[in-house]
Design a protein around this motif. Sequence first.
Motif, PDB file in Angstrom:
ATOM      1  N   LEU A  26       0.835  -1.205   0.000  1.00 21.44           N
ATOM      2  CA  LEU A  26       0.000   0.000   0.000  1.00 21.44           C
ATOM      3  C   LEU A  26       0.871   1.257   0.000  1.00 21.44           C
ATOM      4  CD1 LEU A  26      -2.745   1.434   0.159  1.00 21.44           C
ATOM      5  CD2 LEU A  26      -2.634   1.188   2.645  1.00 21.44           C
ATOM      6  N   ILE A  27       1.918   1.251   0.822  1.00 25.13           N
ATOM      7  CA  ILE A  27       2.823   2.401   0.907  1.00 25.13           C
ATOM      8  C   ILE A  27       3.429   2.703  -0.464  1.00 25.13           C
ATOM      9  CG2 ILE A  27       5.033   3.178   1.875  1.00 25.13           C
ATOM     10  CD1 ILE A  27       4.109   1.578   4.488  1.00 25.13           C
ATOM     11  N   GLU A  28       3.907   1.665  -1.153  1.00 18.37           N
ATOM     12  CA  GLU A  28       4.490   1.851  -2.489  1.00 18.37           C
ATOM     13  C   GLU A  28       3.458   2.376  -3.487  1.00 18.37           C
ATOM     14  OE1 GLU A  28       7.702   1.803  -3.309  1.00 18.37           O
ATOM     15  OE2 GLU A  28       8.024   1.433  -1.176  1.00 18.37           O
ATOM     16  N   GLU A  29       2.238   1.847  -3.423  1.00 19.62           N
ATOM     17  CA  GLU A  29       1.174   2.284  -4.330  1.00 19.62           C
ATOM     18  C   GLU A  29       0.808   3.757  -4.099  1.00 19.62           C
ATOM     19  OE1 GLU A  29      -0.318   0.471  -6.956  1.00 19.62           O
ATOM     20  OE2 GLU A  29       1.418  -0.770  -6.468  1.00 19.62           O
ATOM     21  N   VAL A  30       0.736   4.153  -2.828  1.00 18.74           N
ATOM     22  CA  VAL A  30       0.406   5.556  -2.501  1.00 18.74           C
ATOM     23  C   VAL A  30       1.516   6.475  -2.996  1.00 18.74           C
ATOM     24  CG1 VAL A  30       0.066   7.220  -0.614  1.00 18.74           C
ATOM     25  CG2 VAL A  30      -1.125   5.014  -0.564  1.00 18.74           C
ATOM     26  N   LYS A  31       2.772   6.063  -2.813  1.00 19.44           N
ATOM     27  CA  LYS A  31       3.903   6.870  -3.299  1.00 19.44           C
ATOM     28  C   LYS A  31       3.828   7.045  -4.806  1.00 19.44           C
ATOM     29  CE  LYS A  31       7.365   4.931  -0.553  1.00 19.44           C
ATOM     30  NZ  LYS A  31       8.752   4.704  -0.179  1.00 19.44           N
ATOM     31  N   LYS A  32       3.539   5.937  -5.524  1.00 20.63           N
ATOM     32  CA  LYS A  32       3.421   5.999  -6.985  1.00 20.63           C
ATOM     33  C   LYS A  32       2.270   6.902  -7.397  1.00 20.63           C
ATOM     34  CE  LYS A  32       3.891   1.402  -7.750  1.00 20.63           C
ATOM     35  NZ  LYS A  32       3.560   0.151  -8.440  1.00 20.63           N
ATOM     36  N   LYS A  58       4.275  11.646  -3.559  1.00 21.50           N
ATOM     37  CA  LYS A  58       4.657  12.248  -2.279  1.00 21.50           C
ATOM     38  C   LYS A  58       5.335  11.226  -1.384  1.00 21.50           C
ATOM     39  CE  LYS A  58       1.233  15.884  -1.971  1.00 21.50           C
ATOM     40  NZ  LYS A  58      -0.157  15.748  -2.386  1.00 21.50           N
ATOM     41  N   TYR A  59       6.052  11.756  -0.382  1.00 18.53           N
ATOM     42  CA  TYR A  59       6.684  10.908   0.619  1.00 18.53           C
ATOM     43  C   TYR A  59       5.606  10.214   1.450  1.00 18.53           C
ATOM     44  CZ  TYR A  59       9.387   9.454   4.623  1.00 18.53           C
ATOM     45  OH  TYR A  59       9.955   8.709   5.617  1.00 18.53           O
ATOM     46  N   PHE A  60       5.786   8.913   1.667  1.00 19.43           N
ATOM     47  CA  PHE A  60       4.834   8.162   2.476  1.00 19.43           C
ATOM     48  C   PHE A  60       5.554   6.955   3.034  1.00 19.43           C
ATOM     49  CE2 PHE A  60       0.933   5.383   2.874  1.00 19.43           C
ATOM     50  CZ  PHE A  60       0.281   6.190   3.806  1.00 19.43           C
ATOM     51  N   PRO A  65      -5.499  15.151   3.110  1.00 22.35           N
ATOM     52  CA  PRO A  65      -6.527  14.835   2.099  1.00 22.35           C
ATOM     53  C   PRO A  65      -6.031  14.055   0.886  1.00 22.35           C
ATOM     54  CG  PRO A  65      -6.770  17.090   2.857  1.00 22.35           C
ATOM     55  CD  PRO A  65      -5.494  16.565   3.464  1.00 22.35           C
ATOM     56  N   GLY A  66      -4.894  14.451   0.311  1.00 21.69           N
ATOM     57  CA  GLY A  66      -4.376  13.758  -0.875  1.00 21.69           C
ATOM     58  C   GLY A  66      -4.023  12.307  -0.600  1.00 21.69           C
ATOM     59  N   ILE A  67      -3.425  12.075   0.551  1.00 23.50           N
ATOM     60  CA  ILE A  67      -3.028  10.712   0.941  1.00 23.50           C
ATOM     61  C   ILE A  67      -4.275   9.867   1.222  1.00 23.50           C
ATOM     62  CG2 ILE A  67      -1.821   9.331   2.681  1.00 23.50           C
ATOM     63  CD1 ILE A  67       0.215  10.835   1.015  1.00 23.50           C
ATOM     64  N   ILE A  68      -5.218  10.451   1.961  1.00 23.36           N
ATOM     65  CA  ILE A  68      -6.470   9.746   2.286  1.00 23.36           C
ATOM     66  C   ILE A  68      -7.205   9.345   1.007  1.00 23.36           C
ATOM     67  CG2 ILE A  68      -8.773   9.998   3.345  1.00 23.36           C
ATOM     68  CD1 ILE A  68      -6.923  10.066   5.608  1.00 23.36           C
ATOM     69  N   SER A  69      -7.317  10.276   0.066  1.00 20.06           N
ATOM     70  CA  SER A  69      -8.063   9.942  -1.155  1.00 20.06           C
ATOM     71  C   SER A  69      -7.308   8.918  -1.990  1.00 20.06           C
ATOM     72  CB  SER A  69      -8.421  11.187  -1.960  1.00 20.06           C
ATOM     73  OG  SER A  69      -7.277  11.763  -2.514  1.00 20.06           O
ATOM     74  N   SER A  70      -5.983   8.957  -1.966  1.00 18.42           N
ATOM     75  CA  SER A  70      -5.180   7.960  -2.676  1.00 18.42           C
ATOM     76  C   SER A  70      -5.397   6.571  -2.076  1.00 18.42           C
ATOM     77  CB  SER A  70      -3.701   8.335  -2.610  1.00 18.42           C
ATOM     78  OG  SER A  70      -2.919   7.359  -3.246  1.00 18.42           O
ATOM     79  N   ILE A  71      -5.355   6.464  -0.748  1.00 14.62           N
ATOM     80  CA  ILE A  71      -5.585   5.183  -0.067  1.00 14.62           C
ATOM     81  C   ILE A  71      -6.986   4.663  -0.413  1.00 14.62           C
ATOM     82  CG2 ILE A  71      -5.953   4.079   2.187  1.00 14.62           C
ATOM     83  CD1 ILE A  71      -3.744   5.983   3.283  1.00 14.62           C
TER      84      ILE A  71
END
Length: 68
Positions: free
Chosen positions: A24-30, A34-36, A52-58
């Motif tokens: 999941l971490i790799e997918e969110v970074k892609k 952003k750093y995650f 918000p951007g990270i939440i919507s990506s997840i």
Amino acid sequence: KELCQFGKRIEKKLVDMNKKQLWLIEEVKKDTGKYFDRSYLHKIEVGELATPGIISSISKILEIPSPK
């Protein structure tokens, strides 16, 4: 710390998909560029952070509803 509702949703979906947090971490970074990392994910799962951007990506990657 205890997982918030969104955190529980994340963990349940990862189990259902047979995927690890690292995936999941790799997918969110892609997805965000952003750093995650693991501690960032943990802070989201316990409700300390709600970027918000990270939440919507997840939500998009796991196909789960965003927290209200």
